[in-house]
Motif scaffolding. Structure first.
Motif, PDB file in Angstrom:
ATOM      1  N   SER A 128       0.829  -1.215   0.000  1.00  0.00           N
ATOM      2  CA  SER A 128       0.000   0.000   0.000  1.00  0.00           C
ATOM      3  C   SER A 128       0.863   1.264   0.000  1.00  0.00           C
ATOM      4  O   SER A 128       0.541   2.244  -0.681  1.00  0.00           O
ATOM      5  N   LYS A 129       1.941   1.240   0.762  1.00  0.00           N
ATOM      6  CA  LYS A 129       2.855   2.395   0.826  1.00  0.00           C
ATOM      7  C   LYS A 129       3.395   2.734  -0.562  1.00  0.00           C
ATOM      8  O   LYS A 129       3.377   3.897  -0.982  1.00  0.00           O
ATOM      9  N   PHE A 130       3.869   1.716  -1.284  1.00  0.00           N
ATOM     10  CA  PHE A 130       4.453   1.966  -2.601  1.00  0.00           C
ATOM     11  C   PHE A 130       3.386   2.223  -3.664  1.00  0.00           C
ATOM     12  O   PHE A 130       3.643   2.962  -4.610  1.00  0.00           O
ATOM     13  N   ARG A 131       2.192   1.650  -3.504  1.00  0.00           N
ATOM     14  CA  ARG A 131       1.104   1.975  -4.426  1.00  0.00           C
ATOM     15  C   ARG A 131       0.781   3.467  -4.311  1.00  0.00           C
ATOM     16  O   ARG A 131       0.687   4.168  -5.311  1.00  0.00           O
ATOM     17  N   LYS A 132       0.640   3.949  -3.083  1.00  0.00           N
ATOM     18  CA  LYS A 132       0.312   5.358  -2.858  1.00  0.00           C
ATOM     19  C   LYS A 132       1.420   6.268  -3.397  1.00  0.00           C
ATOM     20  O   LYS A 132       1.151   7.249  -4.086  1.00  0.00           O
ATOM     21  N   ALA A 133       2.675   5.921  -3.106  1.00  0.00           N
ATOM     22  CA  ALA A 133       3.807   6.741  -3.560  1.00  0.00           C
ATOM     23  C   ALA A 133       3.915   6.771  -5.080  1.00  0.00           C
ATOM     24  O   ALA A 133       4.330   7.781  -5.657  1.00  0.00           O
ATOM     25  N   SER A 134       3.525   5.679  -5.733  1.00  0.00           N
ATOM     26  CA  SER A 134       3.631   5.616  -7.196  1.00  0.00           C
ATOM     27  C   SER A 134       2.454   6.267  -7.901  1.00  0.00           C
ATOM     28  O   SER A 134       2.534   6.551  -9.097  1.00  0.00           O
ATOM     29  N   GLY A 135       1.354   6.462  -7.176  1.00  0.00           N
ATOM     30  CA  GLY A 135       0.164   7.045  -7.790  1.00  0.00           C
ATOM     31  C   GLY A 135      -0.644   6.042  -8.607  1.00  0.00           C
ATOM     32  O   GLY A 135      -1.608   6.437  -9.270  1.00  0.00           O
ATOM     33  N   LEU A 136      -0.283   4.784  -8.573  1.00  0.00           N
ATOM     34  CA  LEU A 136      -1.038   3.753  -9.307  1.00  0.00           C
ATOM     35  C   LEU A 136      -2.347   3.469  -8.570  1.00  0.00           C
ATOM     36  O   LEU A 136      -2.347   3.209  -7.381  1.00  0.00           O
ATOM     37  N   LYS A 137      -3.438   3.534  -9.290  1.00  0.00           N
ATOM     38  CA  LYS A 137      -4.758   3.353  -8.700  1.00  0.00           C
ATOM     39  C   LYS A 137      -5.250   1.925  -8.903  1.00  0.00           C
ATOM     40  O   LYS A 137      -4.827   1.223  -9.819  1.00  0.00           O
ATOM     41  N   TYR A 138      -6.150   1.528  -8.026  1.00  0.00           N
ATOM     42  CA  TYR A 138      -6.827   0.242  -8.214  1.00  0.00           C
ATOM     43  C   TYR A 138      -7.670   0.312  -9.463  1.00  0.00           C
ATOM     44  O   TYR A 138      -8.186   1.368  -9.794  1.00  0.00           O
ATOM     45  N   PRO A 139      -7.813  -0.731 -10.243  1.00  0.00           N
ATOM     46  CA  PRO A 139      -7.428  -2.116  -9.984  1.00  0.00           C
ATOM     47  C   PRO A 139      -6.089  -2.505 -10.609  1.00  0.00           C
ATOM     48  O   PRO A 139      -5.828  -3.684 -10.812  1.00  0.00           O
ATOM     49  N   ILE A 140      -5.234  -1.551 -10.904  1.00  0.00           N
ATOM     50  CA  ILE A 140      -3.934  -1.863 -11.513  1.00  0.00           C
ATOM     51  C   ILE A 140      -3.140  -2.766 -10.569  1.00  0.00           C
ATOM     52  O   ILE A 140      -2.866  -2.398  -9.427  1.00  0.00           O
ATOM     53  N   ALA A 141      -2.794  -3.948 -11.048  1.00  0.00           N
ATOM     54  CA  ALA A 141      -2.075  -4.917 -10.210  1.00  0.00           C
ATOM     55  C   ALA A 141      -0.564  -4.659 -10.210  1.00  0.00           C
ATOM     56  O   ALA A 141       0.101  -4.876  -9.207  1.00  0.00           O
ATOM     57  N   TYR A 142      -0.024  -4.220 -11.345  1.00  0.00           N
ATOM     58  CA  TYR A 142       1.405  -3.949 -11.469  1.00  0.00           C
ATOM     59  C   TYR A 142       1.613  -2.741 -12.365  1.00  0.00           C
ATOM     60  O   TYR A 142       0.834  -2.507 -13.290  1.00  0.00           O
ATOM     61  N   ALA A 143       2.683  -2.012 -12.104  1.00  0.00           N
ATOM     62  CA  ALA A 143       3.085  -0.933 -13.006  1.00  0.00           C
ATOM     63  C   ALA A 143       3.622  -1.565 -14.290  1.00  0.00           C
ATOM     64  O   ALA A 143       4.204  -2.653 -14.262  1.00  0.00           O
ATOM     65  N   THR A 144       3.446  -0.870 -15.399  1.00  0.00           N
ATOM     66  CA  THR A 144       4.018  -1.354 -16.653  1.00  0.00           C
ATOM     67  C   THR A 144       5.540  -1.218 -16.581  1.00  0.00           C
ATOM     68  O   THR A 144       6.082  -0.511 -15.725  1.00  0.00           O
ATOM     69  N   THR A 145       6.225  -1.863 -17.496  1.00  0.00           N
ATOM     70  CA  THR A 145       7.684  -1.764 -17.552  1.00  0.00           C
ATOM     71  C   THR A 145       8.097  -0.308 -17.739  1.00  0.00           C
ATOM     72  O   THR A 145       9.050   0.159 -17.095  1.00  0.00           O
TER      73      THR A 145
END
Length: 149
Positions: free
Chosen positions: A33-50
């Motif tokens: 959750s910490k890194f999801r928030k810091a990256s700005g990636l929103k649900y339902p994105i499971a992984y950041a793209t390359t």
């Protein structure tokens, strides 16, 4: 027909080791959750793209946290089964191996989310060793129970 299962005196230690892993899972959730928030990636994105991970260190670390958590959940069920079965015959050694697995999984997630895939090595070795020994002890315990010994 009632079934009576008598647990060894030290089986509480096995249950304590099992319970500790629930909190290890919570650590995984917090890190992810910490890194999801810091990256700005929103649900339902499971992984950041390359591309996202290459540009943003937080997206990369989110992927590492997400993969560490997935690896934990992939292994948790069979670990718990092996721990609970092995503990029927070898409660203290099983509890020690269970605690070792839990500590190793903490080292795994902290290493993976600090240094990337290379950071998971120490935790991976400890968890794999503990897990393998528990599975062998569980198999032996099962065979002995089947044979009535």
């Amino acid at each position: 027909m009632p079934f009576l299962l008598e647990l060894p005196d030290q089986y509480g230690l096995v249950l304590a080791a099992a319970t500790s892993t629930f909190f290890v899972n919570t650590l995984h959730v917090v890190r992810t959750s910490k890194f999801r928030k810091a990256s700005g990636l929103k649900y339902p994105i499971a992984y950041a793209t390359t591309e996202q991970a290459d540009k943003d260190p937080n997206a990369y670390l989110f992927n590492c946290a997400q993969r560490a958590h997935s690896n934990f959940t992939e292994n948790h069920t069979s670990f718990l089964g092996a721990l609970l079965i092995a503990g029927l015959r070898y409660p203290f050694p099983a509890a020690v191996l269970g605690a070792g697995w839990a500590v190793s999984r903490v080292i795994y997630v902290l290493g993976y989310t600090s240094a990337g895939p290379a950071g998971r090595l120490a935790g991976s070795i400890g968890a794999s060793l503990s897990d393998s020994l528990l599975k062998l002890a569980a198999a032996y315990t099962s065979v002995m129970l089947v044979l009535g010994q």
